[in-house]
Design a protein around this motif. Structure first.
Motif, PDB file in Angstrom:
ATOM      1  N   LEU A   1       1.010  -1.249   0.086  1.00  0.00           N
ATOM      2  CA  LEU A   1       0.077  -0.072  -0.044  1.00  0.00           C
ATOM      3  C   LEU A   1       0.842   1.320  -0.064  1.00  0.00           C
ATOM      4  N   SER A   2       0.593   2.199  -0.857  1.00  0.00           N
ATOM      5  CA  SER A   2       1.320   3.443  -0.801  1.00  0.00           C
ATOM      6  C   SER A   2       0.505   4.721  -0.570  1.00  0.00           C
ATOM      7  N   TYR A   3       0.969   5.442   0.429  1.00  0.00           N
ATOM      8  CA  TYR A   3       0.170   6.786   0.729  1.00  0.00           C
ATOM      9  C   TYR A   3       1.395   7.964   0.445  1.00  0.00           C
ATOM     10  N   GLN A   4       1.170   8.696  -0.539  1.00  0.00           N
ATOM     11  CA  GLN A   4       1.833   9.855  -0.881  1.00  0.00           C
ATOM     12  C   GLN A   4       3.391   9.266  -1.016  1.00  0.00           C
ATOM     13  N   ASP A   5       4.264   9.637  -0.382  1.00  0.00           N
ATOM     14  CA  ASP A   5       5.655   9.163  -0.404  1.00  0.00           C
ATOM     15  C   ASP A   5       5.990   8.035   0.511  1.00  0.00           C
ATOM     16  N   PHE A   6       4.953   7.266   0.971  1.00  0.00           N
ATOM     17  CA  PHE A   6       5.140   6.024   2.136  1.00  0.00           C
ATOM     18  C   PHE A   6       4.809   4.997   1.160  1.00  0.00           C
ATOM     19  N   THR A   7       5.493   3.957   1.418  1.00  0.00           N
ATOM     20  CA  THR A   7       4.700   2.577   0.934  1.00  0.00           C
ATOM     21  C   THR A   7       5.203   1.314   2.062  1.00  0.00           C
ATOM     22  N   PHE A   8       4.177   0.634   2.303  1.00  0.00           N
ATOM     23  CA  PHE A   8       4.345  -0.297   3.230  1.00  0.00           C
ATOM     24  C   PHE A   8       3.925  -1.741   2.621  1.00  0.00           C
ATOM     25  N   GLY A   9       4.692  -2.698   2.680  1.00  0.00           N
ATOM     26  CA  GLY A   9       4.569  -3.904   1.899  1.00  0.00           C
ATOM     27  C   GLY A   9       4.834  -5.251   2.555  1.00  0.00           C
ATOM     28  N   LEU A  10       3.928  -6.432   2.238  1.00  0.00           N
ATOM     29  CA  LEU A  10       4.430  -7.704   2.960  1.00  0.00           C
ATOM     30  C   LEU A  10       4.232  -8.734   1.670  1.00  0.00           C
ATOM     31  N   ALA A  11       5.350  -9.594   1.871  1.00  0.00           N
ATOM     32  CA  ALA A  11       5.447 -10.738   1.211  1.00  0.00           C
ATOM     33  C   ALA A  11       5.520 -12.068   1.850  1.00  0.00           C
ATOM     34  N   PHE A  12       5.161 -12.889   1.145  1.00  0.00           N
ATOM     35  CA  PHE A  12       4.726 -14.356   2.111  1.00  0.00           C
ATOM     36  C   PHE A  12       5.213 -15.509   1.040  1.00  0.00           C
ATOM     37  N   SER A  13       6.119 -16.405   1.337  1.00  0.00           N
ATOM     38  CA  SER A  13       6.267 -17.691   0.854  1.00  0.00           C
ATOM     39  C   SER A  13       6.033 -18.905   1.825  1.00  0.00           C
ATOM     40  N   ASP A  14       5.273 -19.859   1.234  1.00  0.00           N
ATOM     41  CA  ASP A  14       5.278 -20.926   2.267  1.00  0.00           C
ATOM     42  C   ASP A  14       6.509 -22.182   2.117  1.00  0.00           C
ATOM     43  N   ASP A  15       7.413 -21.988   1.439  1.00  0.00           N
ATOM     44  CA  ASP A  15       8.389 -22.715   1.160  1.00  0.00           C
ATOM     45  C   ASP A  15       9.644 -21.723   0.552  1.00  0.00           C
ATOM     46  N   TYR A  16      10.259 -20.977   1.273  1.00  0.00           N
ATOM     47  CA  TYR A  16      11.233 -19.855   0.645  1.00  0.00           C
ATOM     48  C   TYR A  16      12.321 -20.628   0.173  1.00  0.00           C
ATOM     49  N   TYR A  17      13.297 -19.780  -0.522  1.00  0.00           N
ATOM     50  CA  TYR A  17      14.726 -20.314  -1.079  1.00  0.00           C
ATOM     51  C   TYR A  17      15.335 -21.199  -0.388  1.00  0.00           C
ATOM     52  N   GLY A  18      15.554 -22.195  -0.988  1.00  0.00           N
ATOM     53  CA  GLY A  18      16.677 -23.437  -0.195  1.00  0.00           C
ATOM     54  C   GLY A  18      15.650 -24.153   0.680  1.00  0.00           C
ATOM     55  N   ASN A  19      14.409 -24.556   0.503  1.00  0.00           N
ATOM     56  CA  ASN A  19      13.545 -25.192   1.350  1.00  0.00           C
ATOM     57  C   ASN A  19      13.781 -24.978   2.830  1.00  0.00           C
ATOM     58  N   ALA A  20      13.538 -23.283   2.905  1.00  0.00           N
ATOM     59  CA  ALA A  20      13.719 -22.636   4.239  1.00  0.00           C
ATOM     60  C   ALA A  20      12.352 -22.578   4.903  1.00  0.00           C
ATOM     61  N   GLY A  21      11.277 -23.260   4.303  1.00  0.00           N
ATOM     62  CA  GLY A  21      10.076 -23.176   5.170  1.00  0.00           C
ATOM     63  C   GLY A  21       9.280 -21.784   4.927  1.00  0.00           C
ATOM     64  N   THR A  22       8.585 -21.659   5.845  1.00  0.00           N
ATOM     65  CA  THR A  22       7.731 -20.311   5.725  1.00  0.00           C
ATOM     66  C   THR A  22       8.257 -19.112   6.193  1.00  0.00           C
ATOM     67  N   TYR A  23       8.033 -18.171   5.168  1.00  0.00           N
ATOM     68  CA  TYR A  23       9.027 -16.952   5.177  1.00  0.00           C
ATOM     69  C   TYR A  23       8.090 -15.652   4.925  1.00  0.00           C
ATOM     70  N   PHE A  24       8.291 -14.661   5.903  1.00  0.00           N
ATOM     71  CA  PHE A  24       7.536 -13.213   5.706  1.00  0.00           C
ATOM     72  C   PHE A  24       8.608 -12.188   5.381  1.00  0.00           C
ATOM     73  N   TYR A  25       8.190 -11.273   4.588  1.00  0.00           N
ATOM     74  CA  TYR A  25       8.967  -9.995   4.278  1.00  0.00           C
ATOM     75  C   TYR A  25       7.940  -8.875   4.633  1.00  0.00           C
ATOM     76  N   LEU A  26       8.426  -8.088   5.439  1.00  0.00           N
ATOM     77  CA  LEU A  26       7.527  -6.981   6.005  1.00  0.00           C
ATOM     78  C   LEU A  26       8.615  -5.600   5.908  1.00  0.00           C
ATOM     79  N   TYR A  27       7.976  -4.556   5.021  1.00  0.00           N
ATOM     80  CA  TYR A  27       8.878  -3.553   4.744  1.00  0.00           C
ATOM     81  C   TYR A  27       8.169  -2.143   4.655  1.00  0.00           C
ATOM     82  N   GLY A  28       8.980  -1.353   4.782  1.00  0.00           N
ATOM     83  CA  GLY A  28       8.393   0.190   4.654  1.00  0.00           C
ATOM     84  C   GLY A  28       9.517   0.966   3.820  1.00  0.00           C
ATOM     85  N   GLY A  29       8.914   1.941   2.977  1.00  0.00           N
ATOM     86  CA  GLY A  29       9.918   2.641   2.408  1.00  0.00           C
ATOM     87  C   GLY A  29       9.245   4.038   2.248  1.00  0.00           C
TER      88      GLY A  29
END
Length: 226
Positions: free
Chosen positions: A128-156
């Motif tokens: 979601l972006s509001y003016q010059d701010f961005t907030f995001g979330l990414a999810f994988s149930d089996d991340y790179y290298g069979n790492a299992g569940t993974y979340f990426y929460l970020y802001g810009g």
């Protein structure tokens, strides 16, 4: 890579919805692309090229409805375990109102010439972006290298210092099943445009200790959109 039934259903539904909407808007499609040279491909704070330069490029086909299909690639260097990343995205982006906009979709990260198990994986993403701010979330149930569940929460945040110079701030939290592997990444950068080309200079770092590819560094990039 093997996905859980629920995750596979979500991906399939997203693909079908996007393809249906795109076919309905086939009379109003726009193709765009970009090519980038960067001094280091830093993905979520970690170098994908042994801190060496990379060539990157992508193509995006966008419908009037906001649905898009995108292909993006980059050179990588995993110490003899792969030299190419090739990703495919299907999503939707657009304005929710005069102040808010959104971008949601599904992405497949692919490494065609990497041989070890778990190198290819899927990720659901949204921001979601509001003016010059961005907030995001990414999810994988089996991340790179069979790492299992993974979340990426970020802001810009992007702040215009002048008409042609922007300050770019980013922070992200990488959350793994194994909490000891979780980490923060962040960057502070400047971006501008000269003679139609985008230029950026960024300081990139993580809070991971004892990892040369995760240490702080300065990354310079030149890009051209078409």
């Amino acid at each position: 890579m093997k996905m859980t039934t629920t995750f596979k259903s979500l991906v399939s539904a997203s693909l079908l919805l996007g393809l249906a909407a795109t076919s309905q808007q086939s009379q109003a499609m726009e193709l765009s692309g970009d090519i980038t040279f960067t001094s280091d491909y830093a993905f979520r704070g970690i170098s994908q090229t042994e801190e060496a330069p990379a060539i990157q490029g992508g193509l995006t086909l966008t419908a009037e409805s906001g649905f898009y299909v995108s292909v993006w690639g980059s050179s990588v260097d995993f110490g003899g375990q792969g030299t190419l990343e090739l990703d495919v995205m299907l999503g939707w982006s657009g304005d929710l109102n005069e102040q808010w906009s959104a971008d949601v979709g599904v992405m497949r990260y692919g490494y065609p010439n990497t041989e070890f198990a778990g190198s290819n994986f899927y990720e659901l993403y949204g921001s979601l972006s509001y003016q010059d701010f961005t907030f995001g979330l990414a999810f994988s149930d089996d991340y790179y290298g069979n790492a299992g569940t993974y979340f990426y929460l970020y802001g810009g945040y992007s702040y215009a210092l002048t008409d042609n110079l922007t300050l770019d701030l980013h922070i992200g939290h990488n959350e793994y099943d194994d909490s000891s592997a979780s980490y923060l990444d962040w960057s502070i950068g400047l971006s501008t445009e000269v003679l139609g080309a985008g230029l950026s200079l960024a300081y990139v770092d993580t809070d991971i200790n004892g990892c040369n590819l995760c240490d702080s560094r300065v990354v310079f990039s030149v890009s051209k959109s078409f």
